[in-house]
Design a protein around this motif. Sequence first.
Motif, PDB file in Angstrom:
ATOM      1  N   GLN A   1       0.586  -1.267  -0.340  1.00  0.00           N
ATOM      2  CA  GLN A   1       0.139  -0.325  -0.314  1.00  0.00           C
ATOM      3  C   GLN A   1       1.364   1.289  -0.097  1.00  0.00           C
ATOM      4  O   GLN A   1       0.671   1.983  -0.409  1.00  0.00           O
ATOM      5  CB  GLN A   1      -1.004   0.219   1.338  1.00  0.00           C
ATOM      6  CG  GLN A   1      -1.731   0.963   1.109  1.00  0.00           C
ATOM      7  CD  GLN A   1      -3.161   1.223   2.637  1.00  0.00           C
ATOM      8  OE1 GLN A   1      -2.185   0.680   3.954  1.00  0.00           O
ATOM      9  NE2 GLN A   1      -4.221   1.204   2.674  1.00  0.00           N
TER      10      GLN A   1
ATOM     11  N   ALA B   1       1.302   1.030  -4.312  1.00  0.00           N
ATOM     12  CA  ALA B   1      -0.123   0.948  -4.087  1.00  0.00           C
ATOM     13  C   ALA B   1      -0.777   1.525  -3.621  1.00  0.00           C
ATOM     14  O   ALA B   1      -1.471   1.409  -2.832  1.00  0.00           O
ATOM     15  CB  ALA B   1      -0.762  -0.524  -4.144  1.00  0.00           C
TER      16      ALA B   1
ATOM     17  N   GLN C   1      -5.029   3.073  -3.016  1.00  0.00           N
ATOM     18  CA  GLN C   1      -5.921   2.022  -2.456  1.00  0.00           C
ATOM     19  C   GLN C   1      -5.882   1.626  -1.417  1.00  0.00           C
ATOM     20  O   GLN C   1      -5.250   1.683  -0.544  1.00  0.00           O
ATOM     21  CB  GLN C   1      -5.562   1.541  -3.195  1.00  0.00           C
ATOM     22  CG  GLN C   1      -4.615   1.227  -4.896  1.00  0.00           C
ATOM     23  CD  GLN C   1      -4.741  -0.162  -5.393  1.00  0.00           C
ATOM     24  OE1 GLN C   1      -4.924  -1.186  -5.105  1.00  0.00           O
ATOM     25  NE2 GLN C   1      -4.000   0.137  -6.506  1.00  0.00           N
ATOM     26  N   ARG C   2      -7.215   1.257  -1.087  1.00  0.00           N
ATOM     27  CA  ARG C   2      -7.855   0.432   0.255  1.00  0.00           C
ATOM     28  C   ARG C   2      -7.309  -1.005   0.458  1.00  0.00           C
ATOM     29  O   ARG C   2      -6.954  -1.446  -0.213  1.00  0.00           O
ATOM     30  CB  ARG C   2      -9.554   0.341  -0.234  1.00  0.00           C
ATOM     31  CG  ARG C   2     -10.720   0.847   0.116  1.00  0.00           C
ATOM     32  CD  ARG C   2     -10.438   2.083   1.310  1.00  0.00           C
ATOM     33  NE  ARG C   2     -11.586   3.298   0.435  1.00  0.00           N
ATOM     34  CZ  ARG C   2     -11.849   3.451   2.066  1.00  0.00           C
ATOM     35  NH1 ARG C   2     -11.611   4.129   2.960  1.00  0.00           N
ATOM     36  NH2 ARG C   2     -12.923   5.045   1.501  1.00  0.00           N
TER      37      ARG C   2
ATOM     38  N   ALA D   1      -7.618  -4.262 -11.942  1.00  0.00           N
ATOM     39  CA  ALA D   1      -7.964  -4.831 -10.663  1.00  0.00           C
ATOM     40  C   ALA D   1      -9.325  -4.791 -10.117  1.00  0.00           C
ATOM     41  O   ALA D   1      -9.409  -6.183  -9.656  1.00  0.00           O
ATOM     42  CB  ALA D   1      -7.765  -3.338  -8.907  1.00  0.00           C
TER      43      ALA D   1
END
Length: 562
Positions: free
Chosen positions: A25, A29, A32-33, A166
Amino acid sequence: MRLGELLIERNLLDAASLSQALQQQAGNAAGQRLGAILVRMGLVSEPSLYSALSHQLGLPLWDAKEQPQWLEHALAPAAAASQLPAALARRWSAFTVPADGSLLLIARDPLLPELQEFAQRLAGTRPLQPWLAQSADMARALAQILDDAAPAAMASNDLRQLAQDAPIVEFVATMLSRGTDQHASDIHIEPAEGAFNVRYRVDGQLRATETHARERFDAVVSRIKLVSGLDIAERRLPQDGRFSTRAAGIETEVRVSVIPSVHGESVVMRLLPKTAHRRFRLDALGFEPDHLAALQASLTEPDGIILVTGPTGSGKSTTLYAALAATDTASTRVLTVEDPVEYQLPGITQFQVQADIGFTFPAALRSILRHDPDTVMIGEIRDPETAGIAIQASLTGHKVLSTLHTNDAPSAFVRLIDIGVEPFLLAASVRTVIAQRLIRRLCPHCATPIVLEALPTSLRKQAEMLGLTAADYAGREPQGCAECDETGYRGRTGVHEVLAVTPGLRAALSGGRISDHEVRQHAQPGFRNLSQDALLRFWRGLTSAAEVVALASSQADLHETT
């Protein structure tokens, strides 16, 4: 509590995996959640994630099966004025439903600020109630609400790009995680004219669980082919591949088979969890004490052949792996020849057959016998040459384990004679033959007792022949509950015939060709056939009478007593 901490508290995630996802993350990423990253990496299954999110955020979780009324309300003409525009519904994976003076916002991520702002404008003065929804439920709902039609076939480059997006990556990861959560052995992806179905084989039974919009099908198949190393442009010929993944936090080997059909490519994925070696214990496979003792005695002998027979999917490979796992690999050399190698066992050298380059079962066996093995496992005896080499290996001081496709243990001798093995060689080499099937276990949460008098006459007579008494009776029948997905069953266990070669059977084989009936006549005292062994399980309350009768449908002896 943060999401990662909540998942760890629920034993759905470990600290190392959480750290790995957080690094992802923070890197490529970013933004993104965390939940989406965990699902995409296969660290957590989507149902587990959304259950935790529902608890963490205090939001209800929409289940399309349990609450179909919200989708019905969304499809009603009166709801059109309160519905999200099609482009935004697809973009945010969301739809709105007017209900009881409020507006429900059902979405994969209903707390997105932009989505909340737009939905609040639709709600006006009505309260806005956010609901969570999983991707599978949302995809099916949007396909109906937006009435999406299947797009034209895409070019290979477009499919390759779409397969890496995704949403498709998450879809495939979620499908694999759901299969792992349900302990499925296979996942079937079946195309239809305007949709495609996903079915999971659980406890030997296919469960029709999901129907998805056709527009995703080509991208989903391309994603699976891409990670399997297959040609996504080839749609006319069958292809086979494999890949490793992490599904629901479990390292899993996936074998993929793709075959063209009328409506598109049909895909089957065989799930082989790498943690399954923990199951490879003979005492965990359902053997009765006398059967287990007979098998263990055969395994202690320095030479001879041990055969495991049964149809495809009866657990033969698992039994062989358990037998190998029980072998003392510290002081003996164990080699296997398999097609394919399903599980990797520590301390054992395993070879993969590759027929396209001439590395067949016979060629591999001839080579590995020069590797000074003590024990050799052959994936399957399927031709005279393989059978002959296995016999010679056992006669020259090797212990040989293998499988054979026959309906029962006595038929194994007839089958080997039919493919060209001399009966006197069988008498000298074969030590034990095990036939087996898998039957479903009753769910421990909902099974209820069934009175002895309610059983079929055939079962009661067979029980009397086995010496089973009413005092020992604990028979139960399936009911169905949430724990077993309303099937009444949870898990499977093996039932077996264990036929040790007695002096009488050895003498009969030395005299020439023999029938399976004659083999039974020379079996050891106390020999039980498959249906009788299954009846013992029912008598103890482990399985149902229906499972025993279904197994016995091909066993004439049970029906002869009716």
